[in-house]
Design an enzyme around this catalytic site. Structure first.
Site, PDB file in Angstrom:
ATOM      1  N   GLU A   1       9.455  61.094  45.220  1.00  0.00           N
ATOM      2  CA  GLU A   1       8.259  60.268  45.012  1.00  0.00           C
ATOM      3  C   GLU A   1       8.647  58.807  45.206  1.00  0.00           C
ATOM      4  O   GLU A   1       9.545  58.311  44.546  1.00  0.00           O
ATOM      5  CB  GLU A   1       7.767  60.527  43.580  1.00  0.00           C
ATOM      6  CG  GLU A   1       6.764  59.565  43.045  1.00  0.00           C
ATOM      7  CD  GLU A   1       6.668  59.640  41.501  1.00  0.00           C
ATOM      8  OE1 GLU A   1       6.971  60.697  40.898  1.00  0.00           O
ATOM      9  OE2 GLU A   1       6.299  58.618  40.918  1.00  0.00           O
TER      10      GLU A   1
ATOM     11  N   THR B   1       3.180  55.820  41.076  1.00  0.00           N
ATOM     12  CA  THR B   1       2.542  54.623  40.526  1.00  0.00           C
ATOM     13  C   THR B   1       1.264  54.301  41.292  1.00  0.00           C
ATOM     14  O   THR B   1       0.972  53.151  41.612  1.00  0.00           O
ATOM     15  CB  THR B   1       3.497  53.398  40.531  1.00  0.00           C
ATOM     16  OG1 THR B   1       4.844  53.840  40.302  1.00  0.00           O
ATOM     17  CG2 THR B   1       3.149  52.432  39.417  1.00  0.00           C
TER      18      THR B   1
ATOM     19  N   LYS C   1       1.426  64.531  34.013  1.00  0.00           N
ATOM     20  CA  LYS C   1       2.702  63.820  33.910  1.00  0.00           C
ATOM     21  C   LYS C   1       2.783  63.225  32.502  1.00  0.00           C
ATOM     22  O   LYS C   1       2.062  62.283  32.185  1.00  0.00           O
ATOM     23  CB  LYS C   1       2.745  62.722  34.975  1.00  0.00           C
ATOM     24  CG  LYS C   1       3.832  61.688  34.763  1.00  0.00           C
ATOM     25  CD  LYS C   1       3.841  60.703  35.901  1.00  0.00           C
ATOM     26  CE  LYS C   1       4.497  59.413  35.466  1.00  0.00           C
ATOM     27  NZ  LYS C   1       4.961  58.601  36.566  1.00  0.00           N
TER      28      LYS C   1
END
Ligand SMILES: O=C(O)C(=O)C[C@H](O)[C@H](O)COP(=O)(O)O
Length: 216
Positions: A43, A73, A133
């Site tokens: 990621e 993000t 998450k």
């Protein structure tokens, strides 16, 4: 590669490497080191300037089968769309942004949305997020996952923050579908020690395999 296949491969692999590289070249070297250690999912976070260029470079350098590249993000659907057009195969957000989840579902791209409380976890699932998450993981620890899985056994939880090779077994045994790891995995990049990243990746995977065997 379809959405379900992306999710299955991430969960099978058990680990998403969170990359905060400064350049496309450094990201590529981290990716190479992770792949050499057996990891599949990386990621690239949007805190890195020009993250979409890095995603694009990695998506060009590796086939979808070799590397499952995601955008991290991601705070809004605009960023999510750019990341998908750049080649991101999944989207990770530190919190729930319903419009980002809607966009992910529109284009059939998995979305991993951040949550800190049971209420937020349920809201993520209701909004249609594919993975929850748990962030920042270090504030809660594996005990939180175990407790949450009591009333919510269906919650697909992936903790991120503070996960390392020494505690990953506890997270997996607590019922996490996968984990996200940044600092503890990619620290070697700061000194150019990419072999250390490969070694840590191997260590992570060995620990995850042990935890899964123990859970059978
Ligand atoms: O911004 C994101 O998308 C994040 O995932 C937040 C953090 O960068 C990760 O939680 C990594 O945390 P460490 O593994 O402790 O380095």
């Amino acid at each position: 590669m379809g959405k379900q296949q992306v999710l299955e491969r991430i969960c099978e692999s058990g680990l998403v490497a969170v990359v905060r590289a400064e350049t496309g070249d450094q990201a590529k070297r981290i990716a190479e080191a992770c792949l050499a250690g057996g990891l599949q999912a990386i990621e690239v976070t949007y805190t890195v300037p020009g993250a979409h260029h890095i995603i694009e470079e990695l998506a060009k350098a590796y086939s979808a089968e070799e590397l499952i590249i995601g955008a991290g993000t991601v705070l809004d659907p605009e960023t999510a769309r750019i990341s998908v057009l750049s080649g991101a195969q999944y989207i990770v957000s530190p919190c729930l942004n319903a419009e980002t989840v809607r966009l992910g579902n529109r284009y059939q791209v998995p979305v991993m949305a951040g949550a800190m409380t049971i209420k937020e976890i349920v809201e993520c699932m209701e909004a249609g997020a594919d993975v929850i998450k748990l962030f920042p993981g270090e504030l809660f620890g594996p005990a939180m996952v175990k407790a949450v899985k009591g009333p919510l056994p269906q919650a697909p939880i992936m903790p991120t923050g503070g996960v390392n090779a020494g505690n990953v077994q506890d997270w997996i045994k607590a019922g996490c579908v996968a984990v996200g790891a940044g600092g503890s995995l990619t620290a070697g990049a700061k000194t150019g020690d990419y072999a250390a990243i490969t070694a840590t990746a191997r260590q992570f995977l060995a620990e995850i395999a042990k935890a899964r065997l123990a859970g059978r």
